[in-house]
Motif scaffolding. Structure first.
Motif, mmCIF file in Angstrom:
data_model
loop_
_atom_site.group_PDB
_atom_site.id
_atom_site.type_symbol
_atom_site.label_atom_id
_atom_site.label_comp_id
_atom_site.label_asym_id
_atom_site.label_seq_id
_atom_site.Cartn_x
_atom_site.Cartn_y
_atom_site.Cartn_z
ATOM 1 N N LEU A 214 0.527 -1.099 -0.250
ATOM 2 C CA LEU A 214 0.173 -0.046 -0.320
ATOM 3 C C LEU A 214 0.837 1.242 0.080
ATOM 4 O O LEU A 214 0.722 2.122 -0.808
ATOM 5 C CB LEU A 214 -1.101 0.191 1.556
ATOM 6 C CG LEU A 214 -2.299 0.903 0.584
ATOM 7 C CD1 LEU A 214 -2.938 1.199 0.443
ATOM 8 C CD2 LEU A 214 -3.285 1.208 2.278
ATOM 9 N N TYR A 215 1.992 0.996 0.694
ATOM 10 C CA TYR A 215 2.488 2.427 0.710
ATOM 11 C C TYR A 215 3.673 2.407 -0.100
ATOM 12 O O TYR A 215 4.500 3.361 -0.545
ATOM 13 C CB TYR A 215 3.711 1.857 2.486
ATOM 14 C CG TYR A 215 3.351 2.277 3.248
ATOM 15 C CD1 TYR A 215 1.745 3.209 3.210
ATOM 16 C CD2 TYR A 215 3.957 2.099 4.591
ATOM 17 C CE1 TYR A 215 1.340 3.055 4.820
ATOM 18 C CE2 TYR A 215 3.082 2.613 5.483
ATOM 19 C CZ TYR A 215 2.269 3.287 6.559
ATOM 20 O OH TYR A 215 1.076 3.023 7.181
ATOM 21 N N LEU A 216 3.874 1.777 -1.409
ATOM 22 C CA LEU A 216 4.165 2.072 -2.936
ATOM 23 C C LEU A 216 3.200 2.654 -4.009
ATOM 24 O O LEU A 216 3.993 2.909 -4.556
ATOM 25 C CB LEU A 216 4.362 0.668 -3.837
ATOM 26 C CG LEU A 216 5.560 -0.551 -2.716
ATOM 27 C CD1 LEU A 216 5.306 -1.230 -3.717
ATOM 28 C CD2 LEU A 216 6.143 -0.007 -2.738
ATOM 29 N N ASP A 217 2.422 3.459 -3.250
ATOM 30 C CA ASP A 217 1.349 4.422 -3.629
ATOM 31 C C ASP A 217 2.047 5.542 -3.530
ATOM 32 O O ASP A 217 1.444 6.841 -2.896
ATOM 33 C CB ASP A 217 0.389 4.102 -3.096
ATOM 34 C CG ASP A 217 -1.603 4.931 -3.409
ATOM 35 O OD1 ASP A 217 -0.767 5.949 -4.852
ATOM 36 O OD2 ASP A 217 -2.445 5.144 -2.748
ATOM 37 N N SER A 280 1.336 4.589 -13.880
ATOM 38 C CA SER A 280 2.738 3.769 -13.341
ATOM 39 C C SER A 280 3.839 4.149 -13.227
ATOM 40 O O SER A 280 4.156 5.530 -13.985
ATOM 41 C CB SER A 280 2.205 2.138 -14.692
ATOM 42 O OG SER A 280 2.812 1.172 -13.829
ATOM 43 N N ALA A 281 4.936 3.167 -12.334
ATOM 44 C CA ALA A 281 6.345 3.617 -11.906
ATOM 45 C C ALA A 281 6.742 2.845 -11.786
ATOM 46 O O ALA A 281 5.728 1.569 -10.784
ATOM 47 C CB ALA A 281 5.974 4.293 -10.489
ATOM 48 N N SER A 282 7.993 2.025 -12.280
ATOM 49 C CA SER A 282 8.570 0.782 -11.793
ATOM 50 C C SER A 282 10.113 1.039 -11.889
ATOM 51 O O SER A 282 10.895 1.541 -12.433
ATOM 52 C CB SER A 282 8.863 0.067 -13.347
ATOM 53 O OG SER A 282 9.180 -1.133 -13.494
ATOM 54 N N TYR A 318 -1.279 2.106 -11.513
ATOM 55 C CA TYR A 318 -3.530 3.219 -11.528
ATOM 56 C C TYR A 318 -4.033 3.201 -12.604
ATOM 57 O O TYR A 318 -3.989 2.407 -13.690
ATOM 58 C CB TYR A 318 -3.178 4.470 -10.992
ATOM 59 C CG TYR A 318 -2.022 5.185 -9.986
ATOM 60 C CD1 TYR A 318 -2.944 5.426 -8.725
ATOM 61 C CD2 TYR A 318 -0.880 5.608 -10.104
ATOM 62 C CE1 TYR A 318 -1.890 5.348 -7.418
ATOM 63 C CE2 TYR A 318 0.403 5.442 -9.224
ATOM 64 C CZ TYR A 318 -0.538 5.789 -7.618
ATOM 65 O OH TYR A 318 0.417 6.130 -6.438
ATOM 66 N N LYS A 319 -5.456 3.131 -11.970
ATOM 67 C CA LYS A 319 -6.743 3.155 -13.182
ATOM 68 C C LYS A 319 -7.686 4.638 -13.188
ATOM 69 O O LYS A 319 -7.925 4.896 -12.204
ATOM 70 C CB LYS A 319 -7.677 1.996 -13.131
ATOM 71 C CG LYS A 319 -6.857 0.802 -13.642
ATOM 72 C CD LYS A 319 -8.070 -0.921 -13.085
ATOM 73 C CE LYS A 319 -7.813 -1.983 -13.130
ATOM 74 N NZ LYS A 319 -8.414 -3.055 -12.963
ATOM 75 N N GLN A 320 -7.641 4.593 -14.337
ATOM 76 C CA GLN A 320 -8.751 5.321 -14.533
ATOM 77 C C GLN A 320 -10.358 4.881 -14.462
ATOM 78 O O GLN A 320 -10.572 3.711 -15.155
ATOM 79 C CB GLN A 320 -8.777 6.445 -15.791
ATOM 80 C CG GLN A 320 -9.423 7.780 -15.524
ATOM 81 C CD GLN A 320 -9.157 8.376 -17.561
ATOM 82 O OE1 GLN A 320 -9.195 8.090 -18.429
ATOM 83 N NE2 GLN A 320 -8.718 9.660 -17.398
ATOM 84 N N ASN A 321 -11.256 6.199 -13.864
ATOM 85 C CA ASN A 321 -12.212 5.837 -13.732
ATOM 86 C C ASN A 321 -13.625 7.191 -13.800
ATOM 87 O O ASN A 321 -13.472 7.830 -12.852
ATOM 88 C CB ASN A 321 -12.697 4.870 -12.430
ATOM 89 C CG ASN A 321 -14.198 4.067 -12.605
ATOM 90 O OD1 ASN A 321 -15.093 5.213 -11.987
ATOM 91 N ND2 ASN A 321 -14.528 3.537 -13.119
ATOM 92 N N ARG A 322 -13.979 7.145 -14.723
ATOM 93 C CA ARG A 322 -14.608 8.330 -14.991
ATOM 94 C C ARG A 322 -13.725 9.894 -14.677
ATOM 95 O O ARG A 322 -14.691 10.609 -14.348
ATOM 96 C CB ARG A 322 -15.968 8.533 -14.050
ATOM 97 C CG ARG A 322 -17.047 7.494 -14.057
ATOM 98 C CD ARG A 322 -17.863 7.346 -13.092
ATOM 99 N NE ARG A 322 -18.897 6.024 -13.197
ATOM 100 C CZ ARG A 322 -19.636 5.978 -12.220
ATOM 101 N NH1 ARG A 322 -19.909 6.481 -11.184
ATOM 102 N NH2 ARG A 322 -20.223 4.622 -12.524
#
Length: 427
Positions: A214-217, A280-282, A318-322
């Motif tokens: 979660l902390y990778l957000d 995204s991040a890698s 991350y995803k996009q929604n609306r």
């Protein structure tokens, strides 16, 4: 038994069982399962981290490292479509009715983006683009409280053999991205098994459990990698652009300006051209200097043990929604060598954890997680074998399909449990 607890600059990472039966808002009574594999259309190479999302819902899953997926869809959505998407590939929309409930193979075409399609000149300075992404995140990121259901898996390997498996369904109360309040996690259904005999004289534990992923957000927790002070320690540059979900994406490489830092990361950031949101991040931790990285990931250890990290990799999607973006998936992989002084003791361990959001809803009802139910970021989940003997343990929950090596380990656990049960039943 000696114990090592590994940590990371991004978070304290590890496990512990505080079992609360979960009544998820997303539970359904009846559902259908769809299994399959996603491959590259050109060479049939298995594709990992592919997102599969039921259209016009927040129900989703992700492929494992072997490209395999398992998607559980409530009967109410059986006539829906699913969106199959991966960074660098053209998204595909498929009718659920076209998928076999046994195994389907989905082929994705690689997307080719011409530089002229992406106006890189609009941001001549890649560093300024990255600063803008973080400074204006309230415009692009879902900035309301969100209640999520997620699947978490953690594995510890000695060499190539699984010695510890942990899986859990959790609820996450995701706080607004502009809020200083930290996310809360409630543990629902969980199972774990550890083979301490194969861990030899060292007990390796991951502290933090779901918080490790979660902390990778980094949009919510940028302080773990990009702060006002740390920005200037990195060199940012543009790489060739790509696409995600048929949308153009800037690709920004970053690496430390010099080698004098105690901690430094290098990797790639993927930024949506239209919204300037992080897609995204890698990235990886630089562990090339043994003198600096020695014992770096260790929180507590016996005095006669030295730990050398061999690899530390991180990923977040991350995803996009609306029109808004939200946290969707993250994983980490830590590989390290453990040396014991004055003894021939040289073991290599790999510790991996990943978490995928499988459903979510805006927290319009102001749902809260009680303090007594909250997992602590320092949690270490204690051992429990409950569930490994039940192939239907997860019921209607969506999860990340296990790799073959994990399936094999789970099967061995089931057999051992069965043997013990048969042994105990003898008169």
């Amino acid at each position: 038994m000696e114990r090592l607890i590994f940590k990371n600059k991004l978070s304290f990472i590890g496990l512990g069982l505080m079992l609360f039966l979960l009544s998820p808002s997303f539970a359904q009574n009846t559902y259908s399962e769809y299994k399959g594999k996603v491959v590259d259309a050109r060479n049939n190479r298995a594709l990992e981290y592919v997102s599969l999302n039921v259209l016009e819902t927040n129900i989703s899953t992700i492929t494992n490292s072997e490209g395999e997926f398992l998607l559980k869809v409530p009967e109410a959505y059986k006539d829906s479509k699913i969106v199959v998407a991966l960074l660098g590939y053209t998204k595909k929309v498929i009718n659920l009715t076209d998928l076999s409930e046994n195994t389907s193979v989905i082929k994705l075409e690689e997307a080719y983006t011409e530089l002229k399609e992406v106006n890189v000149s609009a941001f001549k300075d890649a560093g300024k683009l990255v600063r803008k992404v973080f400074a204006e995140k309230s415009k692009t990121i879902q900035n309301q409280s969100v209640y999520m259901t997620a699947f978490y898996r953690e594995t510890i390997k000695r060499r190539n053999r699984n010695v510890s498996l942990t899986e859990a369904v959790v609820n996450i109360l995701k706080q607004p991205y502009t809020s200083a309040n930290r996310d809360a996690v409630k543990l629902g259904k969980a199972r774990k098994s550890t083979d301490y005999k194969r861990l030899d004289t060292v007990s390796v534990k991951l502290q933090g459990g779901p918080f490790s992923t979660l902390y990778l957000d980094i949009m919510k927790y940028p302080e773990y990698i990009f702060t006002e002070e740390s920005f200037d320690t990195y060199r940012f540059s543009f790489d060739a652009p790509t696409t995600v979900n048929n949308r153009n994406v800037y690709v920004v490489d970053f690496k430390p300006r010099n080698k004098t830092l105690d901690l430094s990361y290098f990797g790639k950031l993927y930024i949506d051209v239209e919204t300037l949101a992080l897609v995204s991040a890698s990235y990886s931790l630089d562990v090339s200097n043994k003198g600096k990285s020695r014992n770096l990931l260790v929180k507590r250890k016996p005095r006669d043990i030295v730990v050398y990290p061999l690899e530390a990799k991180y990923k977040v999607d991350y995803k996009q929604n609306r029109g808004k973006w939200y946290y969707s998936y993250s994983n980490l992989s830590l590989k390290f060598k453990v040396n014991k002084k004055r003894e021939i003791f040289n073991k290599v361990y790999t510790l991996s954890s990943e978490m995928a959001v499988t459903d979510w809803e805006l927290n319009t009802d102001d749902i809260k997680i009680k303090n007594k139910d909250k997992l602590r970021p320092t949690v270490i989940i204690t051992d429990a074998i409950s569930g490994f003997s039940d192939p239907d343990f997860w019921g209607e929950y969506n999860l990340i399909e296990p790799d073959k090596s994990i399936e094999s380990a789970i099967e061995k656990i089931r057999k051992n449990i069965k043997k013990e049960q048969e042994k105990n039943s003898l008169p």
